[in-house]
Design a protein around this motif. Sequence first.
Motif, PDB file in Angstrom:
ATOM      1  N   MET A   1       0.824  -1.200   0.000  1.00 37.18           N
ATOM      2  CA  MET A   1       0.000   0.000   0.000  1.00 37.18           C
ATOM      3  C   MET A   1       0.860   1.252   0.000  1.00 37.18           C
ATOM      4  O   MET A   1       0.523   2.258  -0.605  1.00 37.18           O
ATOM      5  CB  MET A   1      -0.924   0.002   1.209  1.00 37.18           C
ATOM      6  CG  MET A   1      -1.946   1.141   1.204  1.00 37.18           C
ATOM      7  SD  MET A   1      -2.971   1.183   2.678  1.00 37.18           S
ATOM      8  CE  MET A   1      -3.809  -0.391   2.561  1.00 37.18           C
ATOM      9  N   LEU A   5       0.560   4.428  -2.532  1.00 34.48           N
ATOM     10  CA  LEU A   5       0.378   5.771  -2.012  1.00 34.48           C
ATOM     11  C   LEU A   5       1.488   6.693  -2.497  1.00 34.48           C
ATOM     12  O   LEU A   5       1.243   7.842  -2.876  1.00 34.48           O
ATOM     13  CB  LEU A   5       0.344   5.734  -0.486  1.00 34.48           C
ATOM     14  CG  LEU A   5       0.126   7.067   0.242  1.00 34.48           C
ATOM     15  CD1 LEU A   5      -1.140   7.735  -0.277  1.00 34.48           C
ATOM     16  CD2 LEU A   5       0.064   6.857   1.732  1.00 34.48           C
ATOM     17  N   GLN A  76     -10.498  -1.700   7.812  1.00 35.21           N
ATOM     18  CA  GLN A  76      -9.298  -0.876   7.857  1.00 35.21           C
ATOM     19  C   GLN A  76      -9.591   0.566   7.458  1.00 35.21           C
ATOM     20  O   GLN A  76      -8.792   1.462   7.721  1.00 35.21           O
ATOM     21  CB  GLN A  76      -8.219  -1.487   6.958  1.00 35.21           C
ATOM     22  CG  GLN A  76      -7.743  -2.847   7.457  1.00 35.21           C
ATOM     23  CD  GLN A  76      -6.657  -3.439   6.583  1.00 35.21           C
ATOM     24  OE1 GLN A  76      -5.688  -2.762   6.260  1.00 35.21           O
ATOM     25  NE2 GLN A  76      -6.807  -4.693   6.197  1.00 35.21           N
ATOM     26  N   LEU A  77     -10.729   0.778   6.778  1.00 34.41           N
ATOM     27  CA  LEU A  77     -11.221   2.133   6.541  1.00 34.41           C
ATOM     28  C   LEU A  77     -12.123   2.500   7.729  1.00 34.41           C
ATOM     29  O   LEU A  77     -13.213   1.973   7.868  1.00 34.41           O
ATOM     30  CB  LEU A  77     -12.024   2.196   5.240  1.00 34.41           C
ATOM     31  CG  LEU A  77     -11.238   1.999   3.939  1.00 34.41           C
ATOM     32  CD1 LEU A  77     -12.196   1.976   2.754  1.00 34.41           C
ATOM     33  CD2 LEU A  77     -10.209   3.113   3.753  1.00 34.41           C
ATOM     34  N   SER A 185      -5.817   3.546  -0.204  1.00 31.48           N
ATOM     35  CA  SER A 185      -6.307   2.551   0.749  1.00 31.48           C
ATOM     36  C   SER A 185      -7.447   1.739   0.154  1.00 31.48           C
ATOM     37  O   SER A 185      -7.485   0.508   0.278  1.00 31.48           O
ATOM     38  CB  SER A 185      -6.788   3.251   2.030  1.00 31.48           C
ATOM     39  OG  SER A 185      -5.715   3.908   2.677  1.00 31.48           O
TER      40      SER A 185
END
Length: 209
Positions: A1, A5, A76-77, A185
């Motif tokens: 991730m 990002l 996870q969000l 994400s």
Amino acid sequence: MKGILGLLRHKSQPGPGEEQLDSTLFTTAFADHGLDTSLLVPWEARAVEVGASRLNPGRGTKLLQGLWAKDKYMRQLNDEAIGRMEHFLDFATVQANRDIIRQDEYGNFMVVLLSGSIAIDRVQPWGERLRLAEAAPGEILGEMSLLDSGMRFSSCTTLNDCEIAILSAEAMDEMLSTDPALAASLIALLARKLSLRLRVVSARLSDKK
């Protein structure tokens, strides 16, 4: 991730003397395949076809927060991140027996089921309609076509009145440009869930050998 990002940050920040460029990664992906854009079925057209009615965004966001808090991956969000997603989502109510996604069409949106149930069917080459699954609230549908602009693998039909959230390619591009951390994400989590789904299918096929 972190790699995703970093790439998004690099793409979204202009260099010295450069202008900020809007991302069109998802919006243009379909055209990049060299396909006739008239074959594309966007949510706006499908919404009219199925007679979808607008759902209050506040209610839709609360439902999504509650459902994804129970999901192994999507939790996870957190609530704050999902609250930021509200700007990029459409929310709708669709009556029973409506095809929100059809097999073999090209679509540029994904759907999150917020309430109700949706049948996932695939018509086999010999004509048999096979029920693959019945989606429950919290499940994501159509994300593969959003990510790769490919044909829909199956049809998704409401079994009763359903509340749904919709994320289009245009909204995904806007998220990439204005909130790259959130976009990174979400994309990473979608990729993880798709990978898990493929592993399950591969395991089933291996068991049949």
